[in-house]
Design a protein around this motif. Structure first.
Motif, PDB file in Angstrom:
ATOM      1  N   THR A 151       0.811  -1.214   0.000  1.00 43.17           N
ATOM      2  CA  THR A 151       0.000   0.000   0.000  1.00 43.17           C
ATOM      3  C   THR A 151       0.842   1.261   0.000  1.00 43.17           C
ATOM      4  OG1 THR A 151      -0.121  -0.067   2.423  1.00 43.17           O
ATOM      5  CG2 THR A 151      -1.902  -1.138   1.197  1.00 43.17           C
ATOM      6  N   ALA A 152       2.095   1.155   0.479  1.00 41.68           N
ATOM      7  CA  ALA A 152       2.955   2.338   0.583  1.00 41.68           C
ATOM      8  C   ALA A 152       3.593   2.706  -0.746  1.00 41.68           C
ATOM      9  CB  ALA A 152       4.049   2.097   1.623  1.00 41.68           C
ATOM     10  N   GLY A 153       3.761   1.728  -1.643  1.00 39.85           N
ATOM     11  CA  GLY A 153       4.465   2.005  -2.883  1.00 39.85           C
ATOM     12  C   GLY A 153       5.966   2.124  -2.666  1.00 39.85           C
ATOM     13  N   LYS A 154       6.632   2.796  -3.586  1.00 38.85           N
ATOM     14  CA  LYS A 154       8.086   2.931  -3.526  1.00 38.85           C
ATOM     15  C   LYS A 154       8.499   4.275  -4.094  1.00 38.85           C
ATOM     16  CE  LYS A 154      12.345   0.944  -5.455  1.00 38.85           C
ATOM     17  NZ  LYS A 154      12.906  -0.051  -6.411  1.00 38.85           N
ATOM     18  N   GLY A 155       9.480   4.904  -3.446  1.00 37.97           N
ATOM     19  CA  GLY A 155       9.987   6.179  -3.926  1.00 37.97           C
ATOM     20  C   GLY A 155       9.275   7.343  -3.271  1.00 37.97           C
ATOM     21  N   SER A 156       9.543   8.542  -3.781  1.00 40.29           N
ATOM     22  CA  SER A 156       8.950   9.758  -3.220  1.00 40.29           C
ATOM     23  C   SER A 156       8.469  10.649  -4.349  1.00 40.29           C
ATOM     24  CB  SER A 156       9.979  10.511  -2.355  1.00 40.29           C
ATOM     25  OG  SER A 156      11.114  10.858  -3.131  1.00 40.29           O
ATOM     26  N   GLN A 160       2.599  10.330 -10.693  1.00 38.14           N
ATOM     27  CA  GLN A 160       2.185  10.728 -12.042  1.00 38.14           C
ATOM     28  C   GLN A 160       3.365  11.193 -12.889  1.00 38.14           C
ATOM     29  OE1 GLN A 160      -0.997  10.075 -12.970  1.00 38.14           O
ATOM     30  NE2 GLN A 160      -0.962   9.180 -10.901  1.00 38.14           N
ATOM     31  N   VAL A 161       4.527  11.405 -12.259  1.00 38.09           N
ATOM     32  CA  VAL A 161       5.744  11.737 -12.997  1.00 38.09           C
ATOM     33  C   VAL A 161       6.429  10.429 -13.375  1.00 38.09           C
ATOM     34  CG1 VAL A 161       7.971  12.915 -12.928  1.00 38.09           C
ATOM     35  CG2 VAL A 161       5.987  13.904 -11.750  1.00 38.09           C
ATOM     36  N   ALA A 162       6.725  10.243 -14.634  1.00 36.88           N
ATOM     37  CA  ALA A 162       7.260   8.973 -15.132  1.00 36.88           C
ATOM     38  C   ALA A 162       8.513   8.553 -14.381  1.00 36.88           C
ATOM     39  CB  ALA A 162       7.553   9.080 -16.625  1.00 36.88           C
ATOM     40  N   ASN A 163       8.530   7.291 -13.923  1.00 45.00           N
ATOM     41  CA  ASN A 163       9.682   6.678 -13.248  1.00 45.00           C
ATOM     42  C   ASN A 163      10.108   7.420 -11.980  1.00 45.00           C
ATOM     43  OD1 ASN A 163       9.677   4.803 -15.263  1.00 45.00           O
ATOM     44  ND2 ASN A 163      11.429   5.653 -16.354  1.00 45.00           N
ATOM     45  N   ASN A 164       9.168   8.181 -11.391  1.00 43.33           N
ATOM     46  CA  ASN A 164       9.488   8.926 -10.175  1.00 43.33           C
ATOM     47  C   ASN A 164       9.120   8.136  -8.927  1.00 43.33           C
ATOM     48  OD1 ASN A 164      10.361  11.402  -8.890  1.00 43.33           O
ATOM     49  ND2 ASN A 164       8.217  11.697  -8.297  1.00 43.33           N
ATOM     50  N   ARG A 165       7.963   7.502  -8.959  1.00 38.37           N
ATOM     51  CA  ARG A 165       7.473   6.787  -7.787  1.00 38.37           C
ATOM     52  C   ARG A 165       6.479   5.709  -8.216  1.00 38.37           C
ATOM     53  NH1 ARG A 165       3.082   6.964  -4.319  1.00 38.37           N
ATOM     54  NH2 ARG A 165       3.547   6.315  -2.172  1.00 38.37           N
ATOM     55  N   ILE A 166       6.509   4.582  -7.513  1.00 42.94           N
ATOM     56  CA  ILE A 166       5.515   3.537  -7.719  1.00 42.94           C
ATOM     57  C   ILE A 166       4.397   3.749  -6.701  1.00 42.94           C
ATOM     58  CG2 ILE A 166       5.046   1.072  -7.588  1.00 42.94           C
ATOM     59  CD1 ILE A 166       7.871   0.562  -8.524  1.00 42.94           C
ATOM     60  N   ALA A 167       3.201   3.944  -7.186  1.00 44.35           N
ATOM     61  CA  ALA A 167       2.068   4.191  -6.297  1.00 44.35           C
ATOM     62  C   ALA A 167       1.721   2.929  -5.515  1.00 44.35           C
ATOM     63  CB  ALA A 167       0.865   4.655  -7.111  1.00 44.35           C
ATOM     64  N   GLY A 168       0.971   3.112  -4.434  1.00 40.59           N
ATOM     65  CA  GLY A 168       0.541   1.976  -3.638  1.00 40.59           C
ATOM     66  C   GLY A 168      -0.420   1.079  -4.402  1.00 40.59           C
ATOM     67  N   ASN A 169      -0.444  -0.192  -4.017  1.00 36.47           N
ATOM     68  CA  ASN A 169      -1.344  -1.183  -4.610  1.00 36.47           C
ATOM     69  C   ASN A 169      -1.139  -1.361  -6.117  1.00 36.47           C
ATOM     70  OD1 ASN A 169      -2.557  -1.686  -2.116  1.00 36.47           O
ATOM     71  ND2 ASN A 169      -4.101  -0.098  -2.431  1.00 36.47           N
ATOM     72  N   GLN A 170       0.110  -1.219  -6.562  1.00 33.13           N
ATOM     73  CA  GLN A 170       0.433  -1.439  -7.964  1.00 33.13           C
ATOM     74  C   GLN A 170       1.047  -2.817  -8.168  1.00 33.13           C
ATOM     75  OE1 GLN A 170       0.229  -0.011 -11.114  1.00 33.13           O
ATOM     76  NE2 GLN A 170      -1.351   1.200 -10.095  1.00 33.13           N
TER      77      GLN A 170
END
Length: 323
Positions: A151-156, A160-170
């Protein structure tokens, strides 16, 4: 008396109606748990992208929710959690906002049991051990979100910015190629050599490079500018030169000495691939291009800005040689 009783009685009756009606409303609502949600996402993703031939992981009673497809089956000793594994990978989220597809940059070299500890998904660690099984093998694996980054995802920052962050529940779509483990030293050496040579050959083809000569231990070289001096380079010669070092994806990891800022060093202090290329094939005034397998570069460990077991490209211009 009646004026004060009726409003209270009305409120009481309305309250009873609301309370008794709530369960009937909930009966029509189906709430998915995270595993069911992930399963729906994976089925929809496969249908939308026309993916076929995938198998659902049934290790331990069909509990992981991972789907996988073996592309190249491996052989030899099964992969253990205690093995050091060399692998390349790609990683993409189902929503398309995060995608790492460069297998020149995406390298892993550590114990299989440390994959999650190193910041990768638990699902990847599980899939490598339970599903890929053998080294010298490759697979595509669809990892449910609860075995990815949760649920937390990865990154900061914004997802919506490409390759910036993986959203939660992906959920994740990953490609994995396991090159070798450290189970047998001779096998490991041969596996790296074979993989490196394949990478260099693909690079030559894709870059339309010709005229390179291959040595017995996998170094490729091409003299770009010949020289007629009598200043041959020896192992303990000191050279003055300019050079550029880059990965085979054109990422420059050392460009500080490719202009007026020259470089001086004793040959014996340079990596083996540079030693072999310069000592055997150059004199002062020569310009040469070297394609170096990882075994003659920085090996499985890599170096600053250089991923583990990376092949390298160097262009050297020799200015002077001091015996």
């Amino acid at each position: 008396m009646k004026k004060t009783i009726y409003p209270v009685l009305s409120i009481f009756i309305i309250g009873i109606i609301l309370v008794t009606s709530l369960p009937s409303c909930r009966k029509d609502k189906i709430e998915l748990n995270i595993k069911q949600y992930d399963s729906v996402q994976i089925q929809s993703y496969m249908a939308a992208h026309g993916l076929t031939g995938f198998t659902r992981d049934i290790t331990g009673g069909d509990t992981s929710g991972i789907y996988y497809k073996i592309i190249v089956p491996g052989s030899g000793t099964p992969i253990q959690y205690s093995d050091k594994l060399a692998m390349v990978y790609t990683e993409a989220t189902f929503d398309g906002t995060y995608s790492l597809t460069d297998t020149i940059a995406q390298h892993f070299y550590d114990f299989v049991g440390h994959i999650q500890d190193d910041g990768y998904p638990l699902g990847l660690q599980t899939a490598v051990h339970n599903l890929l099984v053998y080294p010298n093998a490759s697979m595509r694996v669809l990892i449910p979100s609860h075995l990815a980054y949760g649920t937390a995802g990865k990154g900061s920052g914004s997802s919506q910015v490409a390759n910036n962050r993986i959203a939660g529940n992906q959920c994740l779509d990953m490609y994995v190629h396991a090159i070798t483990t450290n189970a047998h030293t001779s096998t490991t050496t041969n596996a790296f050599a074979a993989y490196d040579d394949l990478v260099i050959q693909h690079y030559l083809r894709d870059s339309s490079l010709t005229g390179y000569t291959r040595t017995a231990d996998g170094l490729y070289y091409k003299v770009l500018t010949s020289a007629t001096t009598n200043d041959p380079i020896q192992l303990y010669s000191t050279i003055t030169a300019t050079y550029t070092g880059q990965l085979l994806n054109a990422s420059i990891f050392d460009g500080s000495h490719n202009g007026s800022n020259t470089f001086s060093s004793v040959m014996a202090d340079l990596i083996p691939g540079v030693q072999e290329g310069l000592i055997n094939y150059t004199v002062a005034g020569t310009k040469i291009s070297l394609l170096i397998p990882s075994s003659l570069g920085y090996g499985p460990a890599g170096s600053n800005g250089i991923p583990a077991f990376s092949c390298l490209r160097f262009t050297w211009q020799i200015i002077s040689v001091t015996p």
